[in-house]
Design an enzyme around this catalytic site. Structure first.
Site, mmCIF file in Angstrom:
data_model
loop_
_atom_site.group_PDB
_atom_site.id
_atom_site.type_symbol
_atom_site.label_atom_id
_atom_site.label_comp_id
_atom_site.label_asym_id
_atom_site.label_seq_id
_atom_site.Cartn_x
_atom_site.Cartn_y
_atom_site.Cartn_z
ATOM 1 N N ARG A 79 13.007 73.545 19.989
ATOM 2 C CA ARG A 79 14.414 73.540 20.413
ATOM 3 C C ARG A 79 14.960 74.970 20.484
ATOM 4 N NH1 ARG A 79 16.742 69.762 15.925
ATOM 5 N NH2 ARG A 79 18.771 70.177 16.858
ATOM 6 N N LYS A 107 27.715 73.810 15.046
ATOM 7 C CA LYS A 107 28.685 73.382 16.063
ATOM 8 C C LYS A 107 29.374 72.082 15.640
ATOM 9 C CE LYS A 107 25.549 73.280 19.350
ATOM 10 N NZ LYS A 107 24.368 73.685 18.545
ATOM 11 N N ARG A 130 24.591 73.367 28.807
ATOM 12 C CA ARG A 130 23.410 73.912 28.140
ATOM 13 C C ARG A 130 22.476 74.618 29.107
ATOM 14 N NH1 ARG A 130 23.034 70.428 23.252
ATOM 15 N NH2 ARG A 130 21.213 71.046 22.087
ATOM 16 N N ARG A 170 19.061 69.186 6.811
ATOM 17 C CA ARG A 170 20.243 68.422 7.257
ATOM 18 C C ARG A 170 20.049 66.917 7.044
ATOM 19 N NH1 ARG A 170 22.514 69.051 13.244
ATOM 20 N NH2 ARG A 170 20.352 68.562 13.777
ATOM 21 N N ARG A 206 17.312 63.411 11.145
ATOM 22 C CA ARG A 206 17.077 63.220 12.578
ATOM 23 C C ARG A 206 15.612 63.447 12.929
ATOM 24 N NH1 ARG A 206 21.864 66.404 15.684
ATOM 25 N NH2 ARG A 206 20.069 67.111 16.902
HETATM 26 P P1 AP5 Z 1 25.376 71.197 12.365
HETATM 27 O O1 AP5 Z 1 26.872 71.354 12.344
HETATM 28 O O2 AP5 Z 1 24.810 69.814 12.379
HETATM 29 O O3 AP5 Z 1 24.757 72.099 13.549
HETATM 30 P P2 AP5 Z 1 24.787 71.911 15.126
HETATM 31 O O4 AP5 Z 1 24.966 73.276 15.735
HETATM 32 O O5 AP5 Z 1 25.771 70.853 15.523
HETATM 33 O O6 AP5 Z 1 23.277 71.446 15.329
HETATM 34 P P3 AP5 Z 1 22.601 70.337 16.245
HETATM 35 O O7 AP5 Z 1 21.163 70.247 15.788
HETATM 36 O O8 AP5 Z 1 23.376 69.066 16.258
HETATM 37 O O9 AP5 Z 1 22.672 71.023 17.614
HETATM 38 P P4 AP5 Z 1 21.788 70.801 18.816
HETATM 39 O O10 AP5 Z 1 22.575 71.569 19.802
HETATM 40 O O11 AP5 Z 1 20.362 71.159 18.723
HETATM 41 O O12 AP5 Z 1 21.702 69.200 18.913
HETATM 42 P P5 AP5 Z 1 22.444 68.158 19.830
HETATM 43 O O13 AP5 Z 1 22.751 66.993 18.994
HETATM 44 O O14 AP5 Z 1 23.540 68.786 20.642
HETATM 45 O O15 AP5 Z 1 24.807 72.009 11.093
HETATM 46 C C1 AP5 Z 1 23.403 72.048 10.813
HETATM 47 C C2 AP5 Z 1 23.167 72.029 9.281
HETATM 48 O O16 AP5 Z 1 23.656 73.270 8.726
HETATM 49 C C3 AP5 Z 1 23.931 70.909 8.542
HETATM 50 O O17 AP5 Z 1 23.112 70.415 7.530
HETATM 51 C C4 AP5 Z 1 25.186 71.603 7.967
HETATM 52 O O18 AP5 Z 1 25.616 70.992 6.751
HETATM 53 C C5 AP5 Z 1 24.660 73.036 7.725
HETATM 54 N N1 AP5 Z 1 25.691 74.053 7.960
HETATM 55 C C6 AP5 Z 1 26.540 74.116 9.027
HETATM 56 N N2 AP5 Z 1 27.328 75.212 8.945
HETATM 57 C C7 AP5 Z 1 26.946 75.852 7.786
HETATM 58 C C8 AP5 Z 1 27.377 77.062 7.143
HETATM 59 N N3 AP5 Z 1 28.345 77.844 7.684
HETATM 60 N N4 AP5 Z 1 26.758 77.427 5.988
HETATM 61 C C9 AP5 Z 1 25.762 76.643 5.458
HETATM 62 N N5 AP5 Z 1 25.318 75.492 6.017
HETATM 63 C C10 AP5 Z 1 25.905 75.107 7.170
HETATM 64 O O19 AP5 Z 1 21.299 67.803 20.890
HETATM 65 C C11 AP5 Z 1 20.143 67.060 20.530
HETATM 66 C C12 AP5 Z 1 19.259 66.867 21.758
HETATM 67 O O20 AP5 Z 1 19.988 66.124 22.776
HETATM 68 C C13 AP5 Z 1 18.798 68.130 22.470
HETATM 69 O O21 AP5 Z 1 17.644 68.704 21.880
HETATM 70 C C14 AP5 Z 1 18.539 67.598 23.896
HETATM 71 O O22 AP5 Z 1 17.313 66.907 23.960
HETATM 72 C C15 AP5 Z 1 19.667 66.603 24.082
HETATM 73 N N6 AP5 Z 1 20.869 67.187 24.698
HETATM 74 C C16 AP5 Z 1 22.110 67.279 24.123
HETATM 75 N N7 AP5 Z 1 22.973 67.871 24.963
HETATM 76 C C17 AP5 Z 1 22.269 68.167 26.100
HETATM 77 C C18 AP5 Z 1 22.608 68.808 27.327
HETATM 78 N N8 AP5 Z 1 23.856 69.284 27.573
HETATM 79 N N9 AP5 Z 1 21.628 68.955 28.244
HETATM 80 C C19 AP5 Z 1 20.376 68.491 28.041
HETATM 81 N N10 AP5 Z 1 19.993 67.878 26.898
HETATM 82 C C20 AP5 Z 1 20.932 67.714 25.929
#
Ligand code: AP5
Length: 211
Positions: free
Chosen positions: A171, A13, A88, A127, A160
């Site tokens: 997760r 994402k 979410r 990552r 992270r």
């Molecule tokens: P990346 O682009 O970083 O993936 P992402 O989907 O953004 O993953 P996140 O881990 O950031 O998502 P998340 O939803 O768990 O975390 P968030 O920060 O929102 O890509 C991942 C890896 O793959 C990278 O190394 C990249 O280079 C590689 N890659 C990408 N695309 C590729 C491809 N096509 N081919 C090969 N490699 C590729 O949330 C963190 C925490 O915050 C949650 O656990 C929760 O505790 C809290 N939180 C956040 N939002 C909320 C909410 N709305 N409600 C409640 N808690 C929340």
């Protein structure tokens, strides 16, 4: 354009949002990035959110909804936004609908990035993220040419806290239980577009261009 990006942790994402932001000039609003900023800044919200985040659990809806009401009312969101990581849960989606209704606007598209659990584990355990500008790398798929230094800004790359395998598995469980019901929520509204997250990193951009 007002877009919601849905998908499991590690679906790409954040990576794909960077391409959409550059093409459309709309703000990339990531609740994960906002929360990590609060944690770094030692705010009250950051202190309350940290234990949930480090353990791979969701931060309570009321904290997230208040944070997003504030963020979406800021001037840069007036002409569009890309939401990453929000909503979410179904209560968060309902709160977003109510907020946008009050503002007299709506969502144009919800793009779901589909990725298998095994791919998620492989991606997140490799990552690395820049501490200064937030650029995203992967030790095998997209390494920095400067080792542990960011190619874009020279900042340090770090892993992270929630990218450890046992937390990644938690997760994923939380995603399947609490976030995947949003697929039918948005399908029923005719807004959902499914895209494979296992191909090119501009797949979301290509779907939106055809929108
Ligand atoms: P990346 O682009 O970083 O993936 P992402 O989907 O953004 O993953 P996140 O881990 O950031 O998502 P998340 O939803 O768990 O975390 P968030 O920060 O929102 O890509 C991942 C890896 O793959 C990278 O190394 C990249 O280079 C590689 N890659 C990408 N695309 C590729 C491809 N096509 N081919 C090969 N490699 C590729 O949330 C963190 C925490 O915050 C949650 O656990 C929760 O505790 C809290 N939180 C956040 N939002 C909320 C909410 N709305 N409600 C409640 N808690 C929340």
């Amino acid at each position: 354009m007002r877009v919601v990006l849905l998908g499991p942790p590690g679906a790409g994402k954040g990576t794909q949002a960077a391409a959409v932001k550059e093409r459309y000039g709309i703000p990339h609003v990531s609740t994960g990035d906002m929360l990590r900023e609060h944690v770094r800044g030692g705010t009250d919200l950051g202190r309350r959110a940290r234990e949930y985040m480090d353990g791979g659990k969701l931060v309570p809806d009321e904290l997230i909804i208040a944070m997003m009401e504030d963020r979406l009312s800021q001037g840069d969101c007036k002409d569009g936004f890309l939401l990453d990581g929000f909503p979410r849960t179904v209560p968060q989606a309902e709160a977003l609908d109510q907020l946008l209704h009050k503002m007299g606007i709506g969502i144009d598209a919800v793009v779901l990035l589909d990725v298998s659990d095994d791919v998620v584990v492989e991606r997140l355990s490799g990552r690395r993220v820049c501490r200064s500008c937030g650029a995203i790398y992967h030790v095998s798929f997209h390494p920095s040419s400067k080792g542990n230094i960011c190619e874009a800004c020279g900042g340090d790359l770090y892993q992270r806290e929630d990218d450890r395998e046992e937390v990644i598995r938690r997760r994923l469980k939380v995603y399947h239980e609490q976030t995947s019901p949003l697929e039918s929520y948005y399908e029923a509204k005719g807004l959902l577009r499914r895209v494979s997250g296992e191909g090119a990193t501009d797949a979301v951009l290509r779907v939106l261009q055809g929108h």
